[in-house]
Design a protein around this motif. Structure first.
Motif, PDB file in Angstrom:
ATOM      1  N   ALA A  90       0.873  -1.177   0.000  1.00  0.00           N
ATOM      2  CA  ALA A  90       0.000   0.000   0.000  1.00  0.00           C
ATOM      3  C   ALA A  90       0.903   1.218   0.000  1.00  0.00           C
ATOM      4  CB  ALA A  90      -0.887  -0.001   1.234  1.00  0.00           C
ATOM      5  N   THR A  91       0.558   2.205  -0.798  1.00  0.00           N
ATOM      6  CA  THR A  91       1.440   3.365  -0.863  1.00  0.00           C
ATOM      7  C   THR A  91       0.665   4.647  -0.582  1.00  0.00           C
ATOM      8  OG1 THR A  91       1.026   3.747  -3.186  1.00  0.00           O
ATOM      9  CG2 THR A  91       2.869   2.320  -2.667  1.00  0.00           C
ATOM     10  N   SER A  92       1.347   5.599   0.009  1.00  0.00           N
ATOM     11  CA  SER A  92       0.803   6.948   0.107  1.00  0.00           C
ATOM     12  C   SER A  92       1.939   7.866  -0.325  1.00  0.00           C
ATOM     13  CB  SER A  92       0.380   7.254   1.538  1.00  0.00           C
ATOM     14  OG  SER A  92       1.527   7.470   2.311  1.00  0.00           O
ATOM     15  N   GLU A  93       1.734   9.154  -0.204  1.00  0.00           N
ATOM     16  CA  GLU A  93       2.767  10.045  -0.722  1.00  0.00           C
ATOM     17  C   GLU A  93       4.075   9.941   0.050  1.00  0.00           C
ATOM     18  OE1 GLU A  93       0.627  13.637  -0.774  1.00  0.00           O
ATOM     19  OE2 GLU A  93      -0.263  13.189  -2.710  1.00  0.00           O
ATOM     20  N   SER A  94       3.950   9.694   1.343  1.00  0.00           N
ATOM     21  CA  SER A  94       5.190   9.711   2.112  1.00  0.00           C
ATOM     22  C   SER A  94       5.516   8.348   2.718  1.00  0.00           C
ATOM     23  CB  SER A  94       5.071  10.731   3.241  1.00  0.00           C
ATOM     24  OG  SER A  94       3.972  10.362   4.044  1.00  0.00           O
ATOM     25  N   GLU A  95       4.638   7.386   2.538  1.00  0.00           N
ATOM     26  CA  GLU A  95       4.892   6.110   3.195  1.00  0.00           C
ATOM     27  C   GLU A  95       4.472   4.945   2.309  1.00  0.00           C
ATOM     28  OE1 GLU A  95       4.211   6.014   7.425  1.00  0.00           O
ATOM     29  OE2 GLU A  95       3.391   3.993   7.260  1.00  0.00           O
ATOM     30  N   VAL A  96       5.251   3.884   2.372  1.00  0.00           N
ATOM     31  CA  VAL A  96       4.901   2.655   1.664  1.00  0.00           C
ATOM     32  C   VAL A  96       4.892   1.540   2.691  1.00  0.00           C
ATOM     33  CG1 VAL A  96       5.588   1.035  -0.138  1.00  0.00           C
ATOM     34  CG2 VAL A  96       6.150   3.457  -0.355  1.00  0.00           C
ATOM     35  N   SER A  97       3.824   0.749   2.691  1.00  0.00           N
ATOM     36  CA  SER A  97       3.809  -0.401   3.596  1.00  0.00           C
ATOM     37  C   SER A  97       3.723  -1.666   2.765  1.00  0.00           C
ATOM     38  CB  SER A  97       2.588  -0.359   4.509  1.00  0.00           C
ATOM     39  OG  SER A  97       2.658   0.764   5.323  1.00  0.00           O
ATOM     40  N   VAL A  98       4.469  -2.669   3.198  1.00  0.00           N
ATOM     41  CA  VAL A  98       4.386  -3.957   2.496  1.00  0.00           C
ATOM     42  C   VAL A  98       4.262  -5.057   3.538  1.00  0.00           C
ATOM     43  CG1 VAL A  98       5.876  -3.153   0.625  1.00  0.00           C
ATOM     44  CG2 VAL A  98       6.882  -4.395   2.519  1.00  0.00           C
ATOM     45  N   THR A  99       3.790  -6.208   3.083  1.00  0.00           N
ATOM     46  CA  THR A  99       3.803  -7.362   3.983  1.00  0.00           C
ATOM     47  C   THR A  99       4.724  -8.417   3.409  1.00  0.00           C
ATOM     48  OG1 THR A  99       1.966  -8.463   2.889  1.00  0.00           O
ATOM     49  CG2 THR A  99       1.404  -7.011   4.709  1.00  0.00           C
ATOM     50  N   LEU A 100       5.303  -9.190   4.340  1.00  0.00           N
ATOM     51  CA  LEU A 100       6.124 -10.326   3.946  1.00  0.00           C
ATOM     52  C   LEU A 100       5.425 -11.580   4.438  1.00  0.00           C
ATOM     53  CD1 LEU A 100       9.645  -8.974   4.962  1.00  0.00           C
ATOM     54  CD2 LEU A 100       8.610  -8.991   2.693  1.00  0.00           C
TER      55      LEU A 100
ATOM     56  N   GLU B 137     -12.767  -1.283  15.718  1.00  0.00           N
ATOM     57  CA  GLU B 137     -11.899  -0.978  16.854  1.00  0.00           C
ATOM     58  C   GLU B 137     -10.510  -1.570  16.714  1.00  0.00           C
ATOM     59  OE1 GLU B 137     -14.193  -2.330  20.113  1.00  0.00           O
ATOM     60  OE2 GLU B 137     -15.776  -0.929  19.576  1.00  0.00           O
ATOM     61  N   GLN B 138     -10.206  -2.065  15.537  1.00  0.00           N
ATOM     62  CA  GLN B 138      -8.905  -2.702  15.357  1.00  0.00           C
ATOM     63  C   GLN B 138      -7.903  -1.750  14.772  1.00  0.00           C
ATOM     64  OE1 GLN B 138      -8.568  -5.418  16.703  1.00  0.00           O
ATOM     65  NE2 GLN B 138     -10.779  -5.347  17.060  1.00  0.00           N
ATOM     66  N   GLN B 139      -6.667  -1.959  15.162  1.00  0.00           N
ATOM     67  CA  GLN B 139      -5.630  -1.253  14.436  1.00  0.00           C
ATOM     68  C   GLN B 139      -5.430  -2.000  13.124  1.00  0.00           C
ATOM     69  OE1 GLN B 139      -1.909  -0.517  16.347  1.00  0.00           O
ATOM     70  NE2 GLN B 139      -1.172   0.509  14.509  1.00  0.00           N
ATOM     71  N   ILE B 140      -5.631  -1.293  12.023  1.00  0.00           N
ATOM     72  CA  ILE B 140      -5.413  -1.916  10.717  1.00  0.00           C
ATOM     73  C   ILE B 140      -4.118  -1.354  10.169  1.00  0.00           C
ATOM     74  CG2 ILE B 140      -6.312  -2.200   8.387  1.00  0.00           C
ATOM     75  CD1 ILE B 140      -9.071  -1.990   9.490  1.00  0.00           C
ATOM     76  N   TYR B 141      -3.172  -2.240   9.908  1.00  0.00           N
ATOM     77  CA  TYR B 141      -1.870  -1.762   9.440  1.00  0.00           C
ATOM     78  C   TYR B 141      -1.887  -1.464   7.944  1.00  0.00           C
ATOM     79  CZ  TYR B 141      -0.208  -3.360  13.937  1.00  0.00           C
ATOM     80  OH  TYR B 141      -0.034  -3.529  15.277  1.00  0.00           O
TER      81      TYR B 141
END
Ligand code: LLP
Length: 869
Positions: free
Chosen positions: A358-368, A425-429
């Motif tokens: 998932a990408t945003s302008e300043s951050e990219v998150s990936v899963t392994l 109510e969950q933290q969604i990463y």
């Protein structure tokens, strides 16, 4: 029979080839297929016996230290036993593999390492052995079985630039039609070929493997090579389900899926099929049937080009555990060109494959994905360091991906909206919706995943009956309809009146002496165990301690307070029954431990370096970190560099040296991998590990294998097989008759014996949520808030009434986390009703507090039943 007979390929997994009964089923299935009109020939592809590949890996791990003999003996025994059951001469049939294993392991012990090439040879023995036994047995019944070496059937593609591990242990074949093979087999007189999954050969004719779980893939390659009529994968569940049936009993069988949907499900964590096996059958349009060896009459799931119903539809909810999220923040350079390319290149350098992005302008998150990557802490640390060149990387381990799988999920988002409330109510990463529109996925904390899956499944499929797509539910299929109410045979159901009476006094923990006795007896009667210590942190209630003391148990204490508590209750207790296992304790506490006559366990070098005089001339146990933890939540896994417990193996020589200097004798070794473990092999692995550590400590006579024995908590969960624990330890003991084996469980002794009773105070409805308020909450039982722990909850006042509402069970504490149970189905509750929380005997009252200055629940030991002992 057809003039040009075609092939059916049948693949049987480990549990399907491990007993005579299963082999009889295999023979029946083969003979049925031989008589089918359309087919005339059968290719049978088998896995190794259940557990054998793990044992072979154990050989690989132990052989460099010359410590492989026990595991090897256990493997030989397992095959000889099956040979006996099948009435075939295993000794003779498997002579070649037995001696190859011996030779390879000996070679590894001489050179001190096992190359990937040799690993492949060792691991391939599992399948070679299972098929040799099977071919002899089925051949005896059907007379036309030819055993073939898969290395003469499957050739892998050359990848000269890949790592050795990849080339030998995780190779791939081309999914192509093999006319030469077809012609070769057409000439054979036998109509049945039995061969191995998982193994193939490379251009040089060497053994190579297709990766863990590669037997499905072998079968798919062979189906493609032979242009088979169909591929049948026989396993221990009857197909793919709308959720993991072991967890969601109402999950429905999916009767028909297309390749893409099945691929999605397999990739998203449905462990029935290896995701890699779908490619070859899809490419050649071969139907794949999933069938169930224990229930051969069940239809199973058919995977083919055409699914049922082409409209948008969610078909399943799945969870994939053990996922790691990496969030990467750019170093302040917004719209920096090439940022993605640079960061992804680092993953490539580290040989890590990215799953979701998932990408945003300043951050990219990936899963392994753990299935695709070897993610040890050191590898992650290296990755984080190298990512630091281009970004700030944050690593979150212990996540899970919860996915809705189906077709055109995007187009029905609005219909799904009510179900998606569960994430509120969950933290969604990370949220990701596949480009193929086949899934919508949420990355959440692992501890929440199972609960979310159950909840989503209930919301999406709660009303679903059988139709063209959805078959019977797991509970119907298994014929073992799970009790409507959980824990139908729990002790507390029979003591309802007493418990209701007790609850009139206020919130109360009630303990059953019978259950305590039964659990104690189960442990003390284990033939392989010499001493059992109760880890009193689980529940230091004096009456419980007295009951256990009277049954000969010792006590494991972790603080001077606990030691003093035991000494006060049992002033005469023998030294051999009191164990003190402090962690990061001050100097004075070690002195107190020795003064109290306890056996002291050391779990750091620091005390010896800083306060040698405290230990001079004494005897101690040493707690060693086994490197790999286990347990129900990451907070209770106690191994590896991120855990504060135990001495690492690398430090043992130094510890031995320090001990020698002050004449300190290490008489025992200890390891505790974690808590809430239900895998039977855990403690024998610990024993094998500790036995190796003994090399540094000649005086060792005790091995304390820790506690951690789990109990079933959720409905339908399997219990720990204590007989299997005992049997595996008995094997160990045969090889080490002079060593005493100890266990120090907490939970196993007391969890099921205790229940928490609390009365309903108020009810509330807010939007779609119903709340049932109780007079006590996280001040009495913090486990749900701390670990996402599940305690079955029943309305004791209305026992037997049908559930009607889904409710959040909450306490009176001023924290939103004060929730004892999420989304529980209960009969309609009223003020004053008594709710019971099961499995509350361990870490319940012991971890309670006076938070908000509310007293936690009281404790009562119930009177012994007349029929007691
Ligand atoms: N031995 C050692 C060294 C331990 O650290 C523990 C638990 C035990 C034995 C007993 O483990 P058991 O058999 O009870 O699993 N509060 C958590 C459990 C924490 C366990 C801490 N150490 C829970 O409620 O699940």
């Amino acid at each position: 029979m057809a003039t040009n007979p075609s092939w059916v390929v049948l693949k049987f997994g480990g549990t399907s080839v491990s007993s005579r009964g299963r082999w009889e089923t295999i023979a029946e299935v083969i003979s049925e297929r031989l008589t089918e009109e359309a087919t005339g020939r059968v290719m049978v592809v088998c896995s190794a016996l259940s557990g054998v590949t793990n044992q072979l890996e154990e050989i690989i791990a132990q052989a460099p230290r010359g410590a492989h003999h026990e595991v090897l003996a256990a493997i030989v025994q397992k095959h000889l036993r099956l040979g006996d059951d099948l009435g075939v001469d295993a000794e003779l049939l498997l002579h070649e593999e037995f001696s190859a294993l011996e030779r390879l392991a000996l070679g590894a012990s001489l050179v001190g390492e096992v190359s990937p090439r040799v690993q492949a040879q060792i691991l391939s023995c599992g399948e070679l052995m299972s098929t040799r036994l099977g071919a002899a047995f089925v051949g005896g019944l059907l007379k036309e079985v030819r055993w073939m070496d898969a290395r003469t059937l499957l050739r892998t593609v050359a990848e000269p630039h890949a790592s050795l591990r990849r080339r030998y242990l995780s190779a791939a074949c081309e999914a192509s039609i093999d006319r030469e093979l077809q012609a070769r087999l057409a000439g054979a007189s036998e109509r049945v070929v039995m061969t191995q999954g998982f193994i193939a050969s490379n251009d040089a004719g060497e053994s190579v493997l297709l990766g863990r779980g590669g037997s499905d893939t072998s079968a798919a390659y062979l189906a493609a090579a032979l242009q088979a009529e169909r591929l049948e994968i026989w396993t221990d569940v009857p197909g793919m389900f709308s959720a993991n049936p072991r967890q969601v009993a109402t999950a429905r069988l999916l009767k028909r899926l297309d390749y893409a949907e099945a691929q999605e499900l397999a990739t998203m964590g449905a462990r029935v099929l290896h995701p890699r096996c779908l490619g070859p059958v899809r490419e050649h349009n071969i139907a794949l049937h999933i069938r169930c060896t224990p229930e051969p009459r069940q239809e199973g799931t058919v995977i083919a080009a055409q699914a049922v119903g082409q409209g948008p539809q969610v078909k399943a909810v799945s969870a994939k555990h053990g996922v790691t999220v990496i969030s990467m923040e750019t170093l302040g350079m917004w719209q920096q060109v090439g940022f993605l390319a640079d960061t992804f290149a680092v993953f490539k350098e580290h040989g890590l494959s990215i799953d979701m992005v998932a990408t945003s302008e300043s951050e990219v998150s990936v899963t392994l994905d753990p299935m695709a990557n070897a993610l040890d802490p050191a590898a992650l640390a290296r990755l984080q360091r190298d990512l630091g060149r281009t970004c700030k990387a944050r690593i979150v381990e212990g996540c899970a991906v919860v996915s809705l799988v189906g077709r055109q999920v995007r187009s029905i988002l609005s219909q799904l909206a009510p179900a998606l409330n569960v994430f509120e109510e969950q933290q969604i990463y990370l949220v990701s919706q596949s480009a193929s529109d086949l899934n919508l996925s949420f990355v959440v904390d692992e501890a929440q995943a199972d609960r979310l899956v159950s909840r989503l499944h209930q919301l999406l499929f709660g009303e679903q009956g059988p139709d063209a797509l959805f078959g019977p539910s797991w509970e119907e299929l298994s014929g073992r309809v799970l009790p409507q109410a959980p824990f139908a045979d729990a002790w507390w159901r029979g003591r309802r009146d007493e418990l209701l009476k007790l609850a009139e006094q206020g919130a109360t923990y009630a303990y059953s002496p019978e259950t305590l006795r039964t659990q104690a007896a189960r442990l003390t009667s284990m033939a392989s165990i010499d001493r059992v210590f109760f880890a009193i942190k689980a529940n230091p209630n004096p009456e419980i301690l007295r009951l256990l003391e009277a049954r000969g148990l010792g006590f494991e204490c972790v603080s001077p307070g606990e030691v003093a508590h035991i000494r006060e209750l049992f002033p005469q207790l023998e030294t051999g029954r009191l164990l003190f296992t402090p962690n990061f304790a001050p100097r004075r506490e070690y002195e107190q431990g020795f003064e109290a006559g306890a056996m002291v366990t050391l779990d750091n070098l620091y005390p010896l370096e800083a306060w040698p005089e405290v230990f001079e001339g004494r005897e101690v146990l040493v707690r060693v970190d086994p490197g790999q933890g286990a347990g129900h939540h990451r907070y209770v896994r106690t191994a590896g560099p991120k855990s504060k417990f135990g001495v690492s193996v690398e430090e043992l020589p130094r510890l031995a040296e320090l001990a020698e200097q002050i004449n300190l004798k290490v008489v025992g070794l200890h390891a505790h991998v974690g808590s809430g473990v239900r895998r039977a092999g855990t403690w024998s692995s610990t024993a094998v590990f500790l036995a190796q550590c003994r090399a540094h400590f000649p005086d060792v006579r005790w091995l304390n294998l820790g506690g951690g024995l789990g109990v079933p908590e959720r409905p339908g969960q399997e219990a720990l097989d204590l007989g299997a624990v005992d049997a595996s330890l008995a094997e160990f003991k045969k090889a080490h008759p002079t060593l005493e084996l100890w266990l120090e469980p907490g939970r196993f002794l007391v969890s099921e014996a205790g229940v928490l009773l609390a009365r309903v105070t108020q009810l509330k409805t807010k939007g779609a949520y119903h709340y049932v308020g109780l007079e006590t909450g996280m001040n009495s039982l913090i486990r749900p808030a701390l670990y996402g722990a599940y305690h079955a909850i029943v309305n004791l006042t209305r026992q037997g009434e049908a559930p009607e509402v889904e409710a959040e069970i909450v306490g009176p504490i001023c924290e939103s986390g004060d929730v004892l149970g999420h989304a529980r189905w209960l009969p309609r509750c009223a003020e004053g009703d008594v709710l019971l929380l099961a499995n509350a005997g361990s870490y319940g009252r012991a971890m309670s507090s006076r938070y908000n200055l509310r007293e936690p629940a009281a404790e009562v030991m119930l009177p012994a039943l007349e029929l007691g002992e």
